[in-house]
Design a protein around this motif. Structure first.
Motif, short mmCIF file in Angstrom:
data_model
loop_
_atom_site.label_atom_id
_atom_site.label_comp_id
_atom_site.label_asym_id
_atom_site.label_seq_id
_atom_site.Cartn_x
_atom_site.Cartn_y
_atom_site.Cartn_z
N LEU A 194 0.83 -1.21 0.00
CA LEU A 194 0.00 0.00 0.00
C LEU A 194 0.86 1.26 0.00
N VAL A 195 1.91 1.26 0.81
CA VAL A 195 2.82 2.41 0.84
C VAL A 195 3.48 2.59 -0.52
N GLU A 196 3.93 1.50 -1.10
CA GLU A 196 4.58 1.58 -2.42
C GLU A 196 3.62 2.02 -3.50
N LYS A 197 2.36 1.64 -3.36
CA LYS A 197 1.36 2.05 -4.34
C LYS A 197 1.20 3.56 -4.36
N HIS A 198 1.21 4.19 -3.18
CA HIS A 198 0.99 5.63 -3.10
C HIS A 198 2.28 6.46 -3.16
N LEU A 199 3.36 5.91 -2.67
CA LEU A 199 4.61 6.69 -2.60
C LEU A 199 5.70 6.16 -3.52
N GLY A 200 5.43 5.06 -4.20
CA GLY A 200 6.37 4.53 -5.18
C GLY A 200 7.29 3.46 -4.63
N LYS A 201 7.59 2.47 -5.47
CA LYS A 201 8.57 1.44 -5.07
C LYS A 201 9.93 2.10 -4.93
N GLY A 202 10.64 1.69 -3.92
CA GLY A 202 11.94 2.30 -3.67
C GLY A 202 11.85 3.59 -2.86
N TYR A 203 10.64 3.89 -2.33
CA TYR A 203 10.48 5.10 -1.51
C TYR A 203 11.51 5.07 -0.38
N SER A 204 12.31 6.12 -0.29
CA SER A 204 13.46 6.14 0.62
C SER A 204 13.06 6.12 2.09
N GLY A 205 11.84 6.55 2.40
CA GLY A 205 11.43 6.59 3.80
C GLY A 205 10.81 5.29 4.29
N LEU A 206 10.70 4.29 3.42
CA LEU A 206 10.07 3.03 3.80
C LEU A 206 11.08 2.10 4.46
N LYS A 207 10.71 1.57 5.63
CA LYS A 207 11.59 0.65 6.35
C LYS A 207 10.83 -0.64 6.63
N GLY A 208 11.37 -1.76 6.17
CA GLY A 208 10.73 -3.06 6.38
C GLY A 208 11.22 -3.74 7.64
N PHE A 209 10.31 -4.42 8.33
CA PHE A 209 10.62 -5.15 9.55
C PHE A 209 10.14 -6.59 9.42
N GLU A 210 10.77 -7.49 10.16
CA GLU A 210 10.32 -8.88 10.16
C GLU A 210 8.96 -9.00 10.83
#
Length: 259
Positions: A156-172
């Protein structure tokens, strides 16, 4: 005489070996025919799955899959595999069934088969009360956002802010994202509504807000099996229908999610 006895002995061994092989084949019948099946889960997603004090997976999904299996005379062994290992296990056959709040998507349906939906969810935003007001995921542009990697929160975040969005942080785990938000390392968390609410209760978070993005589509959870395993899928669908009809589903729902 000795030679004849040896040949007879070997012949008997051969017969017993064949009998043993035949018995083994019977016990190793398909998972849909009553054999124990391996259920993979990611027990970091309360109230759907989490680890009990004794170290066993428990939760809504765990009770549900056991209830479904019981109606179909299937024995289950539930393992906390983690998300990635669960998905990989479904593909390589080391896991028969995956259940972990898995949203049915077009992309996932290319690799797995799903039962009919058993739960409706929606993505929400979790932020501190003193944070600038937002009403939808698109408003988070420029902020640091935590998600559980590989989940629909990330999509959902990538859909609105783009894949590779620099502010996105993934967690387990979602818990790790919430912990980082509490400590100011990220600004917001995007995750499933029921999970966020459960973590708020468990962690006693009283200085946060849950924001529902009205533009976000509802999601349907399904139980996953290997692509093409129609026999097992049919059993699971039959069992799911049964527990919904006999009241067991409502009992499990009320136990973990309230009335």
């Amino acid at each position: 005489m000795k030679k004849k006895f040896s040949l007879l002995f070997l012949a008997c061994l051969f017969v017993f070996a064949l009998a043993g092989c035949g018995g083994g084949a019977k016990e190793g019948s398909t998972s849909a025919s009553g054999k124990k099946i391996t259920v993979g889960t990611d027990a970091s997603f309360p109230p759907f799955e989490f680890m009990s004090p004794s170290g066993e997976p428990q939760g809504f999904d765990i009770d549900l899959i056991k209830a479904i299996a019981e109606t179909q005379n299937i024995e289950v062994q539930v393992k906390h595999t983690g998300w990635d290992a669960m998905m990989a296990g479904l593909e390589d056959g080391s896991v028969d069934v995956g259940i972990a709040g898995i949203t049915i998507t077009k992309e996932r349906k290319k690799s797995f088969d799903f039962t009919t939906p058993y739960f409706t969810a929606k993505q929400v935003i979790l932020m501190k009360k003193n944070a600038p007001a937002v009403s939808k995921v698109a408003d988070l542009k420029g902020k640091k956002i935590g998600v559980q990697s590989g989940t629909t929160g990330q999509f959902l975040v990538e859909k609105h802010l783009g894949k590779g969005y620099s502010g996105l942080k993934g967690f387990e785990e979602v818990a790790g994202a919430i912990e980082d938000m509490k400590n100011g390392r990220i600004d917001a968390v995007v995750a499933d509504n029921a999970v966020v609410k459960k973590f708020m209760e468990q962690l006693k978070l009283d200085n946060v807000n849950i924001i529902e993005d009205t533009s976000a589509e509802q999601e349907q959870y399904g139980i996953a099996v290997k692509k093409g395993n129609k026999e097992l899928l049919d059993k699971l669908n039959k069992g799911l229908a049964t527990v919904k009809e006999n009241g067991k589903y409502d009992e499990i729902y009320n136990k973990y999610l309230g009335k």
